[in-house]
Design a protein around this motif. Structure first.
Motif, PDB file in Angstrom:
ATOM      1  N   ALA A  91      33.330  -8.527  30.405  1.00  0.00           N
ATOM      2  CA  ALA A  91      33.955  -8.909  29.130  1.00  0.00           C
ATOM      3  C   ALA A  91      34.432  -7.679  28.361  1.00  0.00           C
ATOM      4  CB  ALA A  91      32.978  -9.734  28.288  1.00  0.00           C
ATOM      5  N   TYR A  92      33.640  -6.615  28.388  1.00  0.00           N
ATOM      6  CA  TYR A  92      34.019  -5.367  27.717  1.00  0.00           C
ATOM      7  C   TYR A  92      35.304  -4.814  28.331  1.00  0.00           C
ATOM      8  CZ  TYR A  92      33.492  -0.649  25.779  1.00  0.00           C
ATOM      9  OH  TYR A  92      33.690   0.538  25.109  1.00  0.00           O
ATOM     10  N   ILE A  93      35.341  -4.753  29.644  1.00  0.00           N
ATOM     11  CA  ILE A  93      36.515  -4.237  30.343  1.00  0.00           C
ATOM     12  C   ILE A  93      37.724  -5.129  30.093  1.00  0.00           C
ATOM     13  CG2 ILE A  93      37.495  -3.868  32.654  1.00  0.00           C
ATOM     14  CD1 ILE A  93      34.590  -2.930  33.455  1.00  0.00           C
ATOM     15  N   ARG A  94      37.526  -6.438  30.174  1.00  0.00           N
ATOM     16  CA  ARG A  94      38.620  -7.381  29.940  1.00  0.00           C
ATOM     17  C   ARG A  94      39.164  -7.234  28.514  1.00  0.00           C
ATOM     18  NH1 ARG A  94      36.574 -11.077  32.620  1.00  0.00           N
ATOM     19  NH2 ARG A  94      35.195 -11.922  31.040  1.00  0.00           N
ATOM     20  N   PHE A  95      38.274  -7.128  27.526  1.00  0.00           N
ATOM     21  CA  PHE A  95      38.714  -6.952  26.140  1.00  0.00           C
ATOM     22  C   PHE A  95      39.552  -5.679  26.014  1.00  0.00           C
ATOM     23  CE2 PHE A  95      38.340  -5.111  21.948  1.00  0.00           C
ATOM     24  CZ  PHE A  95      38.671  -6.173  21.132  1.00  0.00           C
ATOM     25  N   SER A  96      39.066  -4.607  26.613  1.00  0.00           N
ATOM     26  CA  SER A  96      39.773  -3.332  26.537  1.00  0.00           C
ATOM     27  C   SER A  96      41.176  -3.424  27.141  1.00  0.00           C
ATOM     28  CB  SER A  96      38.959  -2.258  27.261  1.00  0.00           C
ATOM     29  OG  SER A  96      39.691  -1.073  27.361  1.00  0.00           O
ATOM     30  N   LEU A  97      41.291  -4.122  28.247  1.00  0.00           N
ATOM     31  CA  LEU A  97      42.582  -4.247  28.919  1.00  0.00           C
ATOM     32  C   LEU A  97      43.516  -5.240  28.233  1.00  0.00           C
ATOM     33  CD1 LEU A  97      41.369  -4.198  32.629  1.00  0.00           C
ATOM     34  CD2 LEU A  97      42.484  -2.324  31.362  1.00  0.00           C
ATOM     35  N   GLU A  98      42.963  -6.333  27.730  1.00  0.00           N
ATOM     36  CA  GLU A  98      43.783  -7.373  27.106  1.00  0.00           C
ATOM     37  C   GLU A  98      44.141  -7.067  25.654  1.00  0.00           C
ATOM     38  OE1 GLU A  98      41.638 -11.039  27.681  1.00  0.00           O
ATOM     39  OE2 GLU A  98      42.032 -11.060  29.844  1.00  0.00           O
ATOM     40  N   TYR A 103      41.014  -2.272  20.871  1.00  0.00           N
ATOM     41  CA  TYR A 103      39.977  -1.452  21.498  1.00  0.00           C
ATOM     42  C   TYR A 103      40.091  -0.002  21.029  1.00  0.00           C
ATOM     43  CZ  TYR A 103      37.249   0.934  25.041  1.00  0.00           C
ATOM     44  OH  TYR A 103      36.335   1.733  25.663  1.00  0.00           O
ATOM     45  N   GLN A 104      41.273   0.533  21.038  1.00  0.00           N
ATOM     46  CA  GLN A 104      41.455   1.926  20.648  1.00  0.00           C
ATOM     47  C   GLN A 104      41.155   2.168  19.175  1.00  0.00           C
ATOM     48  OE1 GLN A 104      45.218   3.360  22.069  1.00  0.00           O
ATOM     49  NE2 GLN A 104      44.572   3.268  24.183  1.00  0.00           N
ATOM     50  N   ILE A 105      41.409   1.184  18.333  1.00  0.00           N
ATOM     51  CA  ILE A 105      41.115   1.331  16.906  1.00  0.00           C
ATOM     52  C   ILE A 105      39.619   1.532  16.693  1.00  0.00           C
ATOM     53  CG2 ILE A 105      40.947  -0.007  14.751  1.00  0.00           C
ATOM     54  CD1 ILE A 105      43.706   1.261  15.140  1.00  0.00           C
ATOM     55  N   ILE A 106      38.800   0.865  17.480  1.00  0.00           N
ATOM     56  CA  ILE A 106      37.348   1.004  17.321  1.00  0.00           C
ATOM     57  C   ILE A 106      36.939   2.467  17.459  1.00  0.00           C
ATOM     58  CG2 ILE A 106      35.088   0.431  18.309  1.00  0.00           C
ATOM     59  CD1 ILE A 106      36.326  -2.275  19.184  1.00  0.00           C
ATOM     60  N   TYR A 107      37.587   3.193  18.350  1.00  0.00           N
ATOM     61  CA  TYR A 107      37.177   4.561  18.669  1.00  0.00           C
ATOM     62  C   TYR A 107      38.173   5.633  18.230  1.00  0.00           C
ATOM     63  CZ  TYR A 107      33.971   2.010  21.674  1.00  0.00           C
ATOM     64  OH  TYR A 107      33.013   1.152  22.140  1.00  0.00           O
ATOM     65  N   ALA A 108      39.263   5.244  17.607  1.00  0.00           N
ATOM     66  CA  ALA A 108      40.366   6.180  17.376  1.00  0.00           C
ATOM     67  C   ALA A 108      40.116   7.220  16.292  1.00  0.00           C
ATOM     68  CB  ALA A 108      41.640   5.405  17.044  1.00  0.00           C
ATOM     69  N   LEU A 161      30.724   2.447  30.236  1.00  0.00           N
ATOM     70  CA  LEU A 161      31.845   1.508  30.098  1.00  0.00           C
ATOM     71  C   LEU A 161      32.964   2.131  29.267  1.00  0.00           C
ATOM     72  CD1 LEU A 161      30.012  -1.874  29.442  1.00  0.00           C
ATOM     73  CD2 LEU A 161      31.418  -1.301  31.429  1.00  0.00           C
ATOM     74  N   HIS A 162      32.570   2.726  28.154  1.00  0.00           N
ATOM     75  CA  HIS A 162      33.574   3.329  27.271  1.00  0.00           C
ATOM     76  C   HIS A 162      34.282   4.496  27.966  1.00  0.00           C
ATOM     77  CE1 HIS A 162      35.730   4.763  23.872  1.00  0.00           C
ATOM     78  NE2 HIS A 162      35.091   5.921  23.901  1.00  0.00           N
ATOM     79  N   GLY A 163      33.527   5.308  28.664  1.00  0.00           N
ATOM     80  CA  GLY A 163      34.138   6.428  29.381  1.00  0.00           C
ATOM     81  C   GLY A 163      35.149   5.955  30.411  1.00  0.00           C
ATOM     82  N   LEU A 164      34.770   4.952  31.171  1.00  0.00           N
ATOM     83  CA  LEU A 164      35.674   4.384  32.172  1.00  0.00           C
ATOM     84  C   LEU A 164      36.955   3.882  31.518  1.00  0.00           C
ATOM     85  CD1 LEU A 164      36.318   3.255  35.036  1.00  0.00           C
ATOM     86  CD2 LEU A 164      35.091   1.185  34.334  1.00  0.00           C
ATOM     87  N   MET A 165      36.820   3.114  30.455  1.00  0.00           N
ATOM     88  CA  MET A 165      38.002   2.536  29.821  1.00  0.00           C
ATOM     89  C   MET A 165      38.833   3.596  29.097  1.00  0.00           C
ATOM     90  SD  MET A 165      37.729  -0.231  31.221  1.00  0.00           S
ATOM     91  CE  MET A 165      39.388  -0.658  30.736  1.00  0.00           C
ATOM     92  N   SER A 166      38.197   4.643  28.615  1.00  0.00           N
ATOM     93  CA  SER A 166      38.956   5.743  27.995  1.00  0.00           C
ATOM     94  C   SER A 166      39.850   6.414  29.025  1.00  0.00           C
ATOM     95  CB  SER A 166      38.001   6.769  27.385  1.00  0.00           C
ATOM     96  OG  SER A 166      37.308   6.203  26.308  1.00  0.00           O
ATOM     97  N   VAL A 167      39.344   6.594  30.231  1.00  0.00           N
ATOM     98  CA  VAL A 167      40.157   7.175  31.297  1.00  0.00           C
ATOM     99  C   VAL A 167      41.302   6.227  31.645  1.00  0.00           C
ATOM    100  CG1 VAL A 167      40.170   7.845  33.739  1.00  0.00           C
ATOM    101  CG2 VAL A 167      38.310   8.601  32.241  1.00  0.00           C
ATOM    102  N   HIS A 169      42.745   4.011  29.782  1.00  0.00           N
ATOM    103  CA  HIS A 169      43.745   4.020  28.705  1.00  0.00           C
ATOM    104  C   HIS A 169      44.509   5.334  28.649  1.00  0.00           C
ATOM    105  CE1 HIS A 169      43.066   0.102  26.968  1.00  0.00           C
ATOM    106  NE2 HIS A 169      41.759   0.303  27.077  1.00  0.00           N
ATOM    107  N   SER A 170      43.868   6.432  28.981  1.00  0.00           N
ATOM    108  CA  SER A 170      44.561   7.725  28.899  1.00  0.00           C
ATOM    109  C   SER A 170      45.663   7.845  29.960  1.00  0.00           C
ATOM    110  CB  SER A 170      43.570   8.877  29.029  1.00  0.00           C
ATOM    111  OG  SER A 170      43.104   8.999  30.350  1.00  0.00           O
ATOM    112  N   ILE A 171      45.509   7.149  31.074  1.00  0.00           N
ATOM    113  CA  ILE A 171      46.539   7.242  32.107  1.00  0.00           C
ATOM    114  C   ILE A 171      47.559   6.109  32.010  1.00  0.00           C
ATOM    115  CG2 ILE A 171      45.144   8.535  33.731  1.00  0.00           C
ATOM    116  CD1 ILE A 171      44.574   5.963  35.240  1.00  0.00           C
ATOM    117  N   SER A 172      47.275   5.104  31.174  1.00  0.00           N
ATOM    118  CA  SER A 172      48.210   3.983  31.095  1.00  0.00           C
ATOM    119  C   SER A 172      49.054   3.995  29.844  1.00  0.00           C
ATOM    120  CB  SER A 172      47.455   2.653  31.208  1.00  0.00           C
ATOM    121  OG  SER A 172      46.557   2.485  30.135  1.00  0.00           O
TER     122      SER A 172
END
Length: 173
Positions: A91-98, A103-108, A161-167, A169-172
Protein backbone atom coordinates in the motif's frame (compact mmCIF):
# COMPACT_ATOMS: atom_id res chain seq x y z
CA UNK A 1 -11.26 14.99 -14.07
CA UNK A 2 -13.30 18.03 -12.99
CA UNK A 3 -12.64 21.41 -14.51
CA UNK A 4 -10.37 23.27 -12.05
CA UNK A 5 -12.56 26.35 -12.39
CA UNK A 6 -15.44 24.32 -10.89
CA UNK A 7 -13.39 23.32 -7.84
CA UNK A 8 -13.72 25.22 -4.56
CA UNK A 9 -11.04 27.91 -4.24
CA UNK A 10 -9.36 26.19 -1.28
CA UNK A 11 -8.88 23.01 -3.36
CA UNK A 12 -7.52 25.02 -6.29
CA UNK A 13 -5.07 26.73 -3.96
CA UNK A 14 -3.92 23.40 -2.53
CA UNK A 15 -3.54 21.77 -5.96
CA UNK A 16 -1.57 24.70 -7.33
CA UNK A 17 0.60 24.97 -4.23
CA UNK A 18 1.37 21.25 -4.44
CA UNK A 19 2.45 21.55 -8.08
CA UNK A 20 4.55 24.65 -7.46
CA UNK A 21 6.10 23.19 -4.34
CA UNK A 22 7.29 20.14 -6.25
CA UNK A 23 8.45 22.08 -9.33
CA UNK A 24 9.94 25.19 -7.68
CA UNK A 25 10.68 24.17 -4.09
CA UNK A 26 9.62 25.64 -0.78
CA UNK A 27 11.82 28.73 -0.93
CA UNK A 28 10.43 29.79 -4.31
CA UNK A 29 6.81 29.20 -3.37
CA UNK A 30 4.83 32.33 -2.60
CA UNK A 31 1.20 33.19 -2.04
CA UNK A 32 1.43 35.73 -4.88
CA UNK A 33 2.77 33.09 -7.30
CA UNK A 34 -0.10 30.75 -6.38
CA UNK A 35 -2.61 33.58 -6.78
CA UNK A 36 -1.27 34.53 -10.22
CA UNK A 37 -1.39 30.90 -11.37
CA UNK A 38 -5.07 30.47 -10.47
CA UNK A 39 -6.16 34.01 -11.34
CA UNK A 40 -7.12 35.39 -7.95
CA UNK A 41 -5.71 38.01 -5.62
CA UNK A 42 -3.21 37.01 -2.93
CA UNK A 43 -5.74 38.29 -0.41
CA UNK A 44 -8.12 35.52 -1.51
CA UNK A 45 -5.54 32.93 -0.48
CA UNK A 46 -5.10 34.53 2.94
CA UNK A 47 -8.81 34.02 3.55
CA UNK A 48 -8.06 30.27 3.59
CA UNK A 49 -4.47 30.11 4.88
CA UNK A 50 -2.82 32.46 7.38
CA UNK A 51 0.65 32.11 5.86
CA UNK A 52 2.77 29.92 3.60
CA UNK A 53 3.64 27.45 6.34
CA UNK A 54 -0.04 27.01 7.21
CA UNK A 55 -0.66 26.17 3.55
CA UNK A 56 2.23 23.69 3.48
CA UNK A 57 1.14 22.11 6.76
CA UNK A 58 -2.31 21.65 5.23
CA UNK A 59 -0.78 19.94 2.19
CA UNK A 60 1.29 17.68 4.42
CA UNK A 61 -1.68 16.83 6.62
CA UNK A 62 -3.84 15.99 3.62
CA UNK A 63 -1.18 13.70 2.17
CA UNK A 64 -0.40 12.04 5.51
CA UNK A 65 -4.08 11.39 6.20
CA UNK A 66 -4.54 9.87 2.76
CA UNK A 67 -1.45 7.67 3.10
CA UNK A 68 -2.42 6.54 6.60
CA UNK A 69 -5.92 5.70 5.38
CA UNK A 70 -4.46 3.47 2.67
CA UNK A 71 -2.11 1.80 5.16
CA UNK A 72 -4.92 1.16 7.66
CA UNK A 73 -7.10 -0.26 4.92
CA UNK A 74 -4.32 -2.58 3.75
CA UNK A 75 -3.55 -3.73 7.30
CA UNK A 76 -7.19 -4.67 7.77
CA UNK A 77 -7.17 -7.13 4.88
CA UNK A 78 -5.66 -9.94 6.95
CA UNK A 79 -5.29 -11.16 10.52
CA UNK A 80 -1.87 -12.70 9.84
CA UNK A 81 0.92 -10.28 10.87
CA UNK A 82 3.23 -11.33 8.01
CA UNK A 83 0.47 -10.74 5.44
CA UNK A 84 -0.49 -7.47 7.13
CA UNK A 85 3.12 -6.26 6.94
CA UNK A 86 3.31 -7.19 3.27
CA UNK A 87 -0.05 -5.52 2.57
CA UNK A 88 1.08 -2.32 4.28
CA UNK A 89 4.36 -2.29 2.32
CA UNK A 90 2.47 -2.76 -0.93
CA UNK A 91 0.00 0.00 0.00
CA UNK A 92 2.87 2.38 0.80
CA UNK A 93 4.54 1.68 -2.54
CA UNK A 94 1.24 1.92 -4.42
CA UNK A 95 0.41 5.26 -2.75
CA UNK A 96 3.84 6.60 -3.65
CA UNK A 97 3.47 5.58 -7.29
CA UNK A 98 -0.18 6.59 -7.72
CA UNK A 99 0.09 9.90 -5.84
CA UNK A 100 3.69 11.02 -6.38
CA UNK A 101 3.09 14.70 -5.62
CA UNK A 102 1.28 14.00 -2.38
CA UNK A 103 3.97 11.50 -1.43
CA UNK A 104 6.73 13.99 -2.15
CA UNK A 105 5.00 16.75 -0.19
CA UNK A 106 5.20 14.61 2.95
CA UNK A 107 9.00 14.59 2.71
CA UNK A 108 9.79 17.63 0.56
CA UNK A 109 10.38 20.33 3.14
CA UNK A 110 13.30 20.29 5.54
CA UNK A 111 12.29 21.35 9.03
CA UNK A 112 14.77 24.24 9.14
CA UNK A 113 13.04 25.82 6.13
CA UNK A 114 9.61 26.15 7.68
CA UNK A 115 7.95 26.49 11.05
CA UNK A 116 7.56 23.31 13.07
CA UNK A 117 4.74 20.99 12.19
CA UNK A 118 2.12 21.63 14.88
CA UNK A 119 2.53 19.34 17.87
CA UNK A 120 -1.15 18.43 17.96
CA UNK A 121 -0.94 17.16 14.38
CA UNK A 122 2.31 15.26 14.84
CA UNK A 123 0.54 12.29 16.45
CA UNK A 124 -1.47 11.74 13.26
CA UNK A 125 1.71 12.01 11.22
CA UNK A 126 3.22 9.17 13.25
CA UNK A 127 0.31 6.80 12.68
CA UNK A 128 2.05 4.90 9.87
CA UNK A 129 5.00 4.08 12.12
CA UNK A 130 2.69 3.07 14.95
CA UNK A 131 0.73 0.76 12.67
CA UNK A 132 3.94 -1.01 11.62
CA UNK A 133 5.03 -1.25 15.23
CA UNK A 134 1.69 -2.83 16.20
CA UNK A 135 1.95 -5.39 13.40
CA UNK A 136 5.55 -6.27 14.22
CA UNK A 137 4.76 -6.48 17.93
CA UNK A 138 1.83 -8.80 17.21
CA UNK A 139 4.01 -10.98 14.98
CA UNK A 140 6.67 -11.12 17.67
CA UNK A 141 4.13 -12.19 20.30
CA UNK A 142 2.95 -14.94 17.93
CA UNK A 143 6.59 -16.04 17.38
CA UNK A 144 6.36 -15.20 13.68
CA UNK A 145 9.03 -12.49 13.94
CA UNK A 146 12.12 -12.35 16.10
CA UNK A 147 12.35 -8.69 17.09
CA UNK A 148 13.70 -7.34 20.35
CA UNK A 149 12.36 -3.85 19.70
CA UNK A 150 9.30 -3.58 17.43
CA UNK A 151 9.55 0.23 17.40
CA UNK A 152 13.07 0.21 15.98
CA UNK A 153 12.06 -2.53 13.53
CA UNK A 154 9.08 -0.40 12.42
CA UNK A 155 11.27 2.67 11.87
CA UNK A 156 13.80 0.56 9.96
CA UNK A 157 11.08 -0.96 7.79
CA UNK A 158 9.62 2.50 7.09
CA UNK A 159 13.06 3.89 6.26
CA UNK A 160 13.67 1.08 3.79
CA UNK A 161 10.33 1.70 2.07
CA UNK A 162 10.96 5.42 1.93
CA UNK A 163 14.51 4.95 0.66
CA UNK A 164 13.33 2.64 -2.09
CA UNK A 165 10.60 5.02 -3.21
CA UNK A 166 12.94 8.03 -3.03
CA UNK A 167 15.23 6.29 -5.51
CA UNK A 168 12.29 5.41 -7.76
CA UNK A 169 11.07 9.01 -7.72
CA UNK A 170 14.54 10.44 -8.30
CA UNK A 171 14.92 8.50 -11.55
CA UNK A 172 11.36 9.01 -12.77
CA UNK A 173 11.07 12.79 -12.42
Amino acid sequence: MPDPADMPLRDRILDTARELMISDGYRNLSMRKIARRIGVSATSIYLHFDHKDHLLHSLMEEAIDRLNGKLEEAAGLSDDPAERLENVARAYIRFSLEHPYQYQIIYAVRSEEMSRYPREKFRRARRGYELLEEIIDEGTRQDLFDEDNPRIAAYSFWAQLHGLMSVVHSISF
